[in-house]
Enzyme design. Structure first.
Site, PDB file in Angstrom:
ATOM      1  N   ILE A 185      -5.012  11.171  -3.416  1.00 38.24           N
ATOM      2  CA  ILE A 185      -6.310  10.932  -2.769  1.00 38.24           C
ATOM      3  C   ILE A 185      -6.343  11.557  -1.372  1.00 38.24           C
ATOM      4  O   ILE A 185      -7.026  11.080  -0.476  1.00 38.24           O
ATOM      5  CB  ILE A 185      -6.617   9.423  -2.715  1.00 38.24           C
ATOM      6  CG1 ILE A 185      -5.516   8.645  -1.997  1.00 38.24           C
ATOM      7  CG2 ILE A 185      -6.806   8.871  -4.118  1.00 38.24           C
ATOM      8  CD1 ILE A 185      -5.824   7.151  -1.823  1.00 38.24           C
ATOM      9  N   GLY A 186      -5.569  12.641  -1.237  1.00 37.77           N
ATOM     10  CA  GLY A 186      -5.474  13.314   0.049  1.00 37.77           C
ATOM     11  C   GLY A 186      -4.266  12.878   0.839  1.00 37.77           C
ATOM     12  O   GLY A 186      -4.040  13.320   1.969  1.00 37.77           O
ATOM     13  N   THR A 187      -3.436  12.031   0.240  1.00 40.23           N
ATOM     14  CA  THR A 187      -2.304  11.432   0.944  1.00 40.23           C
ATOM     15  C   THR A 187      -1.031  12.259   0.869  1.00 40.23           C
ATOM     16  O   THR A 187      -0.082  11.987   1.594  1.00 40.23           O
ATOM     17  CB  THR A 187      -2.022  10.038   0.361  1.00 40.23           C
ATOM     18  OG1 THR A 187      -1.966  10.145  -1.066  1.00 40.23           O
ATOM     19  CG2 THR A 187      -3.135   9.066   0.718  1.00 40.23           C
ATOM     20  N   GLY A 234     -10.523   8.181  -0.858  1.00 39.14           N
ATOM     21  CA  GLY A 234     -10.961   6.997  -1.579  1.00 39.14           C
ATOM     22  C   GLY A 234     -11.052   5.784  -0.681  1.00 39.14           C
ATOM     23  O   GLY A 234     -12.047   5.093  -0.644  1.00 39.14           O
ATOM     24  N   PHE A 235      -9.953   5.487   0.027  1.00 39.49           N
ATOM     25  CA  PHE A 235      -9.874   4.355   0.956  1.00 39.49           C
ATOM     26  C   PHE A 235     -10.182   3.022   0.273  1.00 39.49           C
ATOM     27  O   PHE A 235     -10.578   2.061   0.918  1.00 39.49           O
ATOM     28  CB  PHE A 235     -10.805   4.568   2.161  1.00 39.49           C
ATOM     29  CG  PHE A 235     -10.678   5.930   2.764  1.00 39.49           C
ATOM     30  CD1 PHE A 235      -9.497   6.316   3.377  1.00 39.49           C
ATOM     31  CD2 PHE A 235     -11.714   6.839   2.702  1.00 39.49           C
ATOM     32  CE1 PHE A 235      -9.356   7.582   3.926  1.00 39.49           C
ATOM     33  CE2 PHE A 235     -11.575   8.114   3.239  1.00 39.49           C
ATOM     34  CZ  PHE A 235     -10.401   8.479   3.855  1.00 39.49           C
ATOM     35  N   ILE A 286      11.142   8.114   5.405  1.00 39.16           N
ATOM     36  CA  ILE A 286       9.945   8.945   5.493  1.00 39.16           C
ATOM     37  C   ILE A 286      10.169  10.195   4.650  1.00 39.16           C
ATOM     38  O   ILE A 286      11.009  11.041   4.972  1.00 39.16           O
ATOM     39  CB  ILE A 286       9.641   9.319   6.955  1.00 39.16           C
ATOM     40  CG1 ILE A 286       9.477   8.053   7.804  1.00 39.16           C
ATOM     41  CG2 ILE A 286       8.386  10.179   7.028  1.00 39.16           C
ATOM     42  CD1 ILE A 286       8.383   7.113   7.354  1.00 39.16           C
ATOM     43  N   ALA A 318       3.622   5.982  -2.811  1.00 35.70           N
ATOM     44  CA  ALA A 318       4.795   6.804  -2.515  1.00 35.70           C
ATOM     45  C   ALA A 318       6.060   6.220  -3.123  1.00 35.70           C
ATOM     46  O   ALA A 318       6.824   6.923  -3.800  1.00 35.70           O
ATOM     47  CB  ALA A 318       4.957   6.962  -1.005  1.00 35.70           C
ATOM     48  N   GLU A 349      -1.580   2.245   4.890  1.00 33.74           N
ATOM     49  CA  GLU A 349      -2.391   1.146   5.409  1.00 33.74           C
ATOM     50  C   GLU A 349      -1.796   0.530   6.668  1.00 33.74           C
ATOM     51  O   GLU A 349      -2.508  -0.100   7.446  1.00 33.74           O
ATOM     52  CB  GLU A 349      -2.575   0.096   4.314  1.00 33.74           C
ATOM     53  CG  GLU A 349      -3.459   0.626   3.197  1.00 33.74           C
ATOM     54  CD  GLU A 349      -3.490  -0.280   1.979  1.00 33.74           C
ATOM     55  OE1 GLU A 349      -4.555  -0.847   1.690  1.00 33.74           O
ATOM     56  OE2 GLU A 349      -2.456  -0.411   1.310  1.00 33.74           O
TER      57      GLU A 349
END
Length: 725
Positions: A468-470, A238-239, A606, A512, A682
């Site tokens: 979204i692929g994340t 998406g970005f 993380i 997240a 980002e």
């Protein structure tokens, strides 16, 4: 969803949905098996400004298989804007085909519905429009600067006295930097399948923020929000381009109501240049003043950009400049020019990616003028307080990112003077830049369902989050595994449906932290409720399976909601980082290549180093793309994009990238949220362009202040005067 992995968060496990994707089982928006589906194709204007005088739809309507041709003459009446130039946002209405006015080249002026995709595309080319062209279209940035206006009160910020700060400076940098128009171009095209049933709309749509998008659709069609359902189980990138409801979604929904069949609409790659948003061109004037010892006395950052003539969007390029460094005199200004182009919108790290290029290049220029090491100059102006908010940072490992990155990169071997590090015909340069990105955390709800089957517990977690692929599926599964004490393969994640508990969606680097804390809250609640039924102490350790058995249950569910604490609101919460780049430049041709990169980030806990690493690699690649070749060019006479496909809009490929080292610093920031999670998607793109540009200067002695940095620009640029040592 089985995978070979370990239990809990912090492990570099494979994606739990990975096998669905590689086997083609993951359903994206256009892949749902909806019965009696027909196809829609948008028609685009061929003028930049004017009005439609007449429309001839006869040839298209007579084509076998065509069901409907929709224009402003027969379109359903939708809710339209009640104010001039309203802001663009994910929950804002998206009216389309409501008037004969044309505001930009490529604006939708019609929609064809047919039995097949091919017939719809063919018929769209048969509809004939006659226009009255307005020759005063604003398509040239320079020619329309006088129309620039202040978008909102919050567009400007100041503290201290910038002119006094500049007058106190021993050394000054006053330069202008520009970043090009860019387009998002996720791999998955924008698509939707829309259908109505008894006044209720269901849209299988590629969206990032489902709840806000439901609001936008409901308000556009003026129906209750509960009558709209959006399903976005998988989103192929998406970005930022899929944050809001685009007009193809509205047109497909409108058409479905008119033909009484589900309608699928897929935006073509060419239409994604004119109909799904883009990053606008930004001209940024930087003024920095400093004492001889490197102490900043002033920093101002003025941005002129553009928006459409119908809606307003401002990319806040000055956001980083008001909080990253310790400077008493600070001024930030943003101005917008209304232009006859589509409304721009958020693209990965909006404001930070572009603004940090100007800021971090200017900081490098100042360090060079001061004859200071660029890292030492930044460390000299570190701060543990966000002066723009007058709040302490919840945590800030900014200096540590620079120091550790320098050691890993071998910064001590960097030659200070440009053009002194060579290898044959190659000029070698090293560059550094600092990065920061706000780490938001938003209210998120989730439902967890525990079941006993064959004596072993399983958990299903539900929320309207998107992936979204994340890696959302994976980190949510790891969180449930962690807090319920079960293996990841015992967790089923169901997301991407507006009927599930509400989340803020994917965007702004809050996904997240928000999703996983929502899942945590639901898991903690299910354990607490089951313990309360048995009058057990909260501290008593009992497995979730035993809790079900002792309660004589085979199934139990609970919900949970997580949201920012009062302590969170008292602090400024950010992720920080540093980028290091080595470039090689051919001194004769201006051709250059990235040899290696080191990225260091402090982004809280993380959750999964593997998916986090992927996010950083993606960010670095997009940041490199800003410098290497990415730019969307406007044809100056007609206002259409010259770059209309991936054949002429160039993005980085594997051979353009480098050897990359990614380092995540351990950081325990429980003010950010109970899990200590911060966004990273980002942060990875922020200031990457500056580190490359600074490396090119170190190699060539040429300051490149306009992106992208092409070989011809490098050849034509003068060599800057060297400093006196």
């Amino acid at each position: 969803m089985k995978t070979l992995n370990e239990t809990g968060v912090g492990k570099a496990i494979d994606r739990v949905e990975g096998h669905l994707k590689v086997t083609g089982m993951a359903k994206y928006a256009s892949e749902f098996p909806v019965e009696n589906k027909v196809y829609g194709q948008g028609i685009n204007s061929t003028i930049a400004k004017g009005e439609i005088l007449s429309i001839d739809t006869s040839e298209a309507e007579n084509l076998p298989g065509v069901l409907k041709v929709i224009t402003y003459k027969n379109a359903e009446k939708l809710k339209t804007f009640e104010e001039e130039m309203p802001p663009l946002w994910p929950d804002v209405i998206a009216p389309v085909l409501q008037t004969n006015k044309v505001h930009y080249y490529g604006e939708y002026v019609g929609f064809v519905v047919a039995e097949t995709f091919e017939i719809a595309q063919h018929a769209a080319r048969l509809v004939k429009f006659e226009y009255k062209k307005d020759h005063d279209a604003a398509i040239n940035f320079e020619e329309n600067k006088s129309k620039a206006y202040k978008p909102t009160e919050s567009s400007d910020y100041s503290r201290g006295n910038i002119e006094q700060g500049m007058s106190e400076a021993d050394v000054k940098v006053e330069e202008t930097y520009t970043t090009a128009m860019e387009h998002h171009h996720p791999m998955e095209l924008h698509a939707v399948i829309a259908s109505w049933d008894n006044g209720k709309l269901t849209a299988y749509s590629s969206q990032q923020m489902i709840d806000a998008n439901v609001t936008a659709l409901a308000n556009t069609f003026q129906i209750p929000k509960e009558n709209v359902r959006i399903i976005a189980a998988f989103v192929g990138g998406g970005f930022g381009s899929k944050l809001n409801i685009e007009r193809h979604v509205v047109m497909a929904s409108m058409a479905s109501q008119m033909v009484r069949k589900p309608v699928q609409a897929t935006v073509t790659r060419q239409q994604m240049f004119t109909n799904t948003g883009f990053r606008q061109f930004n001209e940024q004037k930087m003024r920095i003043g400093a004492k001889k010892d490197g102490k900043l006395t002033a920093l101002s950052h003025d941005t002129i950009s553009h928006t459409s003539t119908t809606q307003q969007y401002q990319e806040s390029c000055g956001f980083v400049s008001k909080m990253l460094y310790n400077v008493a005199n600070n001024s930030i200004k943003h101005r917008l020019i209304p232009m006859n182009l589509q409304t721009p919108f958020a693209m990965r790290a909006p404001g930070e990616a572009t603004g940090s290029f100007a800021l971090e290049c200017a900081m490098d220029e100042m360090a060079y003028k001061l004859n200071m090491d660029p890292i030492e100059f930044r460390v000299k102006n570190d701060t543990q307080t966000d002066l723009s908010e007058n709040k302490p940072f919840s945590s800030r490992l900014f200096v540590e990112c620079l120091r550790i990155g320098a050691e890993k990169f071998g910064w001590e071997n960097r030659k200070k003077e440009p053009r002194t590090n060579t290898n044959g015909n190659w000029l070698i340069g090293h560059g550094v830049s600092a990065a920061s990105r706000k780490a938001p955390y938003q209210k998120t709800s989730a439902k967890v369902i525990i079941e006993l089957a064959g004596g072993e517990p399983t958990a299903t977690i539900k929320m309207d989050a998107t992936d979204i692929g994340t890696g959302s599926y994976t980190i949510i599964a790891q969180t449930v595994s962690e807090y319920l004490g079960i293996r990841v393969e015992q967790v089923n994640v169901e997301i991407g449906d507006s009927e599930f508990p509400k989340t803020p969606g994917s965007g702004g680097s809050w996904g997240a932290a928000s999703y996983c804390n929502g899942a945590r809250a639901a898991c903690e609640n299910v354990i607490s409720e089951l313990k309360n039924k048995l009058n057990l102490a909260e501290t008593e350790e009992v497995s979730i399976g035993d809790l079900l058995k002792r309660n004589d249950l085979t199934k139990y569910e609970a919900t949970g909601t997580a949201e920012p604490s009062e302590e969170f609101k008292k602090h400024s919460v950010f992720s920080f980082g540093a980028n290091f780049t080595e470039v090689w430049v051919d001194k004769d041709t201006g051709m250059w290549k990235i040899k290696r990169m080191v990225n260091v980030g402090s982004a809280g806990k993380i959750l999964n180093p593997k998916t986090a690493y992927g996010q950083i690699i993606g960010g670095l690649t997009m940041g490199a793309g800003m410098v290497i070749a990415e730019q969307s060019k406007i044809e100056p006479n007609f206002g259409n994009f010259i770059t209309r496909t991936l054949a002429d809009y160039h993005v980085p490929v594997n051979l353009d990238m480098a050897n990359i080292d990614v380092i995540f610093l351990p950081e325990d920031d429980k003010i950010a949220n109970k899990m200590g999670v911060k966004g990273i998607g980002e942060l990875g793109i922020t200031s990457v362009a500056a580190s490359i540009a600074n490396a090119i200067f170190n190699a060539t002695g040429k300051r490149m202040r306009s992106l992208p940095i092409t070989p011809e620009k490098l050849i034509e640029a003068p060599i800057e005067k060297q400093i006196e040592t």
